[in-house]
Design an enzyme around this catalytic site. Structure first.
Site, PDB file in Angstrom:
ATOM      1  N   GLU A 109       0.825  -1.210   0.000  1.00 47.18           N
ATOM      2  CA  GLU A 109       0.000   0.000   0.000  1.00 47.18           C
ATOM      3  C   GLU A 109       0.863   1.266   0.000  1.00 47.18           C
ATOM      4  O   GLU A 109       0.660   2.173   0.818  1.00 47.18           O
ATOM      5  CB  GLU A 109      -0.969   0.001   1.182  1.00 47.18           C
ATOM      6  CG  GLU A 109      -1.910  -1.194   1.197  1.00 47.18           C
ATOM      7  CD  GLU A 109      -2.937  -1.125   2.326  1.00 47.18           C
ATOM      8  OE1 GLU A 109      -2.707  -0.372   3.289  1.00 47.18           O
ATOM      9  OE2 GLU A 109      -3.966  -1.808   2.230  1.00 47.18           O
ATOM     10  N   GLU A 137      -5.700  -8.608   0.705  1.00 43.54           N
ATOM     11  CA  GLU A 137      -6.130  -8.576   2.099  1.00 43.54           C
ATOM     12  C   GLU A 137      -7.624  -8.298   2.152  1.00 43.54           C
ATOM     13  O   GLU A 137      -8.113  -7.375   1.501  1.00 43.54           O
ATOM     14  CB  GLU A 137      -5.405  -7.475   2.891  1.00 43.54           C
ATOM     15  CG  GLU A 137      -3.906  -7.618   2.980  1.00 43.54           C
ATOM     16  CD  GLU A 137      -3.255  -6.455   3.717  1.00 43.54           C
ATOM     17  OE1 GLU A 137      -3.930  -5.822   4.564  1.00 43.54           O
ATOM     18  OE2 GLU A 137      -2.069  -6.180   3.449  1.00 43.54           O
TER      19      GLU A 137
END
Length: 490
Positions: A115, A260
């Site tokens: 990220e 995720e």
């Protein structure tokens, strides 16, 4: 209503689908031994695992296990890897080639960063992520692994958006659109997927008015209508927004992995076992039935977040960060899930614990003792006290139980070392009676509040530093918590 709300082979296959993986996080003071974790993976049908770093112990344990591996590169390594192809070659040799050739680890992906374009990072990794991706790919090719191991970048859902509020309006964020096009084209040219992390829980956490039924998979009274499609859950809407963004930019067939997705069980009023079971069972049911999304009917590979709780994670995003595990820190089952073929979860086997004793507030200690707040602050600066927060599993304890929980977490985190319970100014005592609420003679508890006994992993040379920002937050949190509980009690 926005659909993108967010802050920030030898394996027994229990699921019909081939695509279920899980994230194995390692930020714990008392981690499960890697061989026990690999057995836990296989016993529960997880045939894919994602690691956030190239941990040697985890990778060696995964050797010849039949579990496919995605190994991550932490964001802090992006700068050196972007600056030098030689550095990337060394990283690949040490962390990929060696474990494949010597240990038989089935590494399928390298995740470059995690990220990295979060707005919270304030462009810190904006100029290093793509060059690092290029150098790692070049290093894999030089190592003869270009076909076997693919590169990817796990991104957060905030890299794309929809101005119209529906998936068909999806496109990449204007400030990073050009960069995302370079990355997407590079992945497409090299056969790599784009990895996306989607967290419906965080949509709910960020917006108290977010329709809670939209976060799950059981339908909603207020679907998001996009032309002929009605979206009844945030996962489908969010995922298809990304698909639309890719299509608009000429990459509609690029593979996507969900890196995720999950639901925490503690640390917030909406982070509880009931909701976690509901969400994860809904997700598993979709996978076992082969359900994708309206834009992509074939389900993607999905990595559940996560396998076990991690008591040393930063709580900057929220106290729930340490409680994402399907299992507790020790591989014990939190709640039952049907993982396919009418099979339930299986707990970790062969776990060894420290002695069955706890550190609690002494019966004759006075809650008005002036040294008590400092004692709680000290305990919670070194140990995980997030279960004591409002709406959390231990949030309704009385004052003495509240203090006892903090003392015990410190005592256990310190491996029950001699003197670790006595350091609280004569306010504490060791007991062999489980202080967990409603505990029985068997040591089981009918409450979700658990007074832990840690895994016996021997001496730990490193400790959580109370001078770190996370520890400072815990200290402040514990002091406020003590005052609030004291006021409520008196």
């Amino acid at each position: 209503m926005s659909v993108l709300s967010r802050n920030h082979s030898g394996v027994e296959k229990c699921l019909v689908a081939e695509g279920l993986g899980v994230n194995w996080g390692l930020q714990a003071t008392h981690p499960l031994p890697p061989d026990i974790v690999v057995k836990l993976l296989k016993d529960n049908g997880f045939n894919k695992v994602k690691l956030f770093e190239a941990d040697p112990g985890a990778l060696k344990a995964l050797g010849r296990s039949g579990v496919q591996v995605m190994v991550g590169i932490p964001n802090d390594l992006l700068a050196p890897l972007s600056a030098s192809v030689r550095a990337a070659e060394q990283w690949v040799q040490q962390n990929v080639s060696t474990f494949i050739s010597k240990n038989g680890v089935d590494i399928r992906y390298v995740a470059v960063g995690n990220e990295p374009f979060l707005k919270a990072y304030k462009d810190r990794f904006l100029n290093t992520t793509y060059p690092a991706l290029q150098n790692v790919q070049a290093a894999l090719i030089k190592a003869g692994l270009g076909r076997q191991v693919k590169v990817t970048i796990p991104i957060n859902a905030d890299v794309y958006q929809t101005d119209s509020g529906v998936p068909s309006g999806g496109n990449f964020r204007s400030d990073i659109h050009g960069l995302m096009m370079k990355i997407v084209k590079f992945l497409s040219d090299n056969g790599g997927p784009l990895t996306i992390n989607i967290y419906p829980f965080l949509s709910l956490y960020a917006d108290p008015h977010f329709p809670i039924d939209f976060a799950f998979f059981s339908g909603t009274s207020s679907p998001v209508v996009d032309g002929s499609i009605s979206y009844t859950n945030v996962f489908e809407a969010n995922y298809d927004t990304l698909v639309w963004a890719l299509e608009k930019n000429g990459f509609g067939s690029l593979p996507i992995i969900v890196g995720e997705i999950g639901w925490p069980t503690d640390g917030d009023s909406n982070a509880n076992i009931e909701y976690a079971r509901k969400f994860n069972q809904g997700l598993l049911d979709r996978i076992s039935r082969g359900i994708g999304t309206p834009k992509r009917p074939t389900p993607p590979d999905i990595y559940l977040f996560g396998l076990v709780d991690e008591d040393a994670k930063s709580i900057e995003p929220g106290n729930f960060e340490r409680h994402w595990g399907v299992f507790y820190y020790d591989g014990a089952i939190k709640y039952q899930l049907n993982i396919g073929n009418n099979r339930n979860l299986t707990a970790a086997k062969g776990v060894r614990y420290l002695a069955r004793k706890w550190c609690v507030m002494a019966p004759d200690a006075n809650v008005m003792d002036p040294s008590l707040p400092d004692s709680i602050n000290y305990a919670c600066s070194y140990a995980d006290c997030t279960s004591l927060g409002y709406g959390s599993s231990c949030g309704r304890l009385d004052v003495k139980s509240n203090v006892s929980y903090a003392f015990n977490m410190y005592y256990q985190t310190m491996n029950q070392q001699k003197g670790s319970c006595e350091r609280f100014h004569n306010l504490s005592v060791i007991t062999t009676i489980d202080p967990s609420p409603f505990s029985s003679n068997s040591g089981r508890t009918s409450s979700t509040c658990r007074f832990e006994v840690m895994i016996d992993v021997g001496r730990h040379e490193s400790r959580v530093n109370p001078g770190t920002s996370s520890a400072t937050m815990i200290k402040y949190f514990s002091l406020v918590l003590f005052v609030l509980v004291f006021m409520l009690h008196y």
